[in-house]
Design an enzyme around this catalytic site. Structure first.
Site, mmCIF file in Angstrom:
data_model
loop_
_atom_site.group_PDB
_atom_site.id
_atom_site.type_symbol
_atom_site.label_atom_id
_atom_site.label_comp_id
_atom_site.label_asym_id
_atom_site.label_seq_id
_atom_site.Cartn_x
_atom_site.Cartn_y
_atom_site.Cartn_z
ATOM 1 N N SER A 172 18.831 1.159 -17.589
ATOM 2 C CA SER A 172 17.580 0.467 -17.889
ATOM 3 C C SER A 172 17.437 -0.785 -17.017
ATOM 4 C CB SER A 172 17.515 0.147 -19.380
ATOM 5 O OG SER A 172 16.209 -0.173 -19.777
ATOM 6 N N ASP A 191 15.341 6.790 -20.940
ATOM 7 C CA ASP A 191 16.286 5.676 -20.804
ATOM 8 C C ASP A 191 17.745 6.133 -20.921
ATOM 9 O OD1 ASP A 191 17.713 3.164 -21.258
ATOM 10 O OD2 ASP A 191 15.738 2.304 -21.684
#
Length: 308
Positions: free
Chosen positions: A71, A183
């Site tokens: 991320s 993610d």
């Protein structure tokens, strides 16, 4: 005659010794320092605490051989691995805002698109592919359908980073080669294991452990989603902690996920966490002058080439 006999025997022994192969001291491998990897976890704006850690490592001349990111950690890791200095990253951190890389949208997959991140990343990262980076980098994402970890280490950078940043429920999944990716926090909240696979002998894991809500409860649905993932991350932390030699957890409690304007205090929190661990990290770098054991063969990670 006795003197001549003793001289003759001495010459004979000397001649025999010359015929024998020399006795060599056992070979020793040259000492080398451990190869150090830094695993940058996710955390939206809280990820700016990573910069405080990187600043201390750079100031103290702690070498970094490998970087892995999930991320926001993937964004910062790519910048650093491409040659952007920590000082330049700190300057950007004080200016960036949520709108710079996200826009609201209407979709059954989420409420935001991070397609603006493509332009954002092209400005921040100095190269276009993993192969051009000055340091080896791993970017972690998750296959939305299968739940498998997807670790990018080759090909174009931007889409791999966008996938790693596609927080479920908030950002739309990113389609790469026909796979919907989200993610990396679902597979590698702190990507320590990929660093081991890359060859790191010592791993510094950075975890941003603050929950998304306080005692007053969630502000909106994103806080609800975020708090659920925060709880799940804590429950599955055993894997990445086991792959880390030291875990840094900057104190970012009470800082909302989107509070980019609080960059200065998050950076200071990262600095404090890094300085607390410096004695241990220094000990790695200045180990006794003995050879580091050769790295055991490691299973090659799955590498998904990103689309251009």
């Amino acid at each position: 005659m006795s003197k001549l006999a003793r001289l003759a025997r001495s010459l004979h022994v000397f001649a025999e010794n010359l015929k024998r192969p020399p006795v060599l001291a056992p070979a020793t491998a040259p000492w080398q320092r451990p190869r150090v990897g830094v695993a940058l976890g996710g955390g939206f704006a809280r990820g700016l605490a990573h910069l405080g850690v990187m600043k201390v490592l750079e100031d103290e001349q702690i070498p970094i051989d490998y970087v892995a990111g999930t991320s926001v950690g993937a964004v910062l890791g790519a910048m650093y691995a491409s040659g952007v200095s920590v000082q330049e990253m700190l300057e950007v951190a004080h200016l960036v805002r949520f709108k710079d890389f996200a826009r609201w949208t209407v979709s059954r997959f989420g409420f935001c698109s991070n397609d603006r991140m493509s332009i954002f990343l092209h400005k921040l990262v100095r190269v276009k592919t993993f192969e051009e980076l000055r340091l080896p980098l791993a970017v972690a994402a998750t296959d939305f359908v299968t739940g498998d970890a997807v670790v990018f280490r080759s090909g174009p950078l931007v889409d791999a980073i966008r996938a790693s940043c596609a927080y479920p429920g908030m950002f739309l999944p990113v389609n790469i080669n026909g796979r919907l990716l989200v993610d990396g926090l679902l597979a590698h909240p702190v990507p320590s294991a990929p660093l081991r696979e890359m060859g790191a002998d010592r791993v510094i894991g950075i975890h941003l452990s603050a929950h998304w809500v306080n005692l007053r409860g969630p502000r909106h649905v994103f806080d609800v989603i975020g708090q659920c993932f925060s709880i799940a991350q804590e429950k599955m932390s055993g894997v990445w902690r086991a792959a880390s030699d030291v875990v840094l957890e900057p104190n970012v409690d009470g800082i909302p996920y989107d509070a980019f304007e609080r960059a200065p205090e998050m950076i200071l929190a990262g600095e404090a966490a890094a300085r607390a661990a410096l004695p241990q990290i220094r000990q790695w770098i200045a180990e006794p002058a003995v050879a580091v054991a050769p790295a055991r063969p490691r299973t090659a990670p799955r590498v998904e080439p990103a689309v251009g």
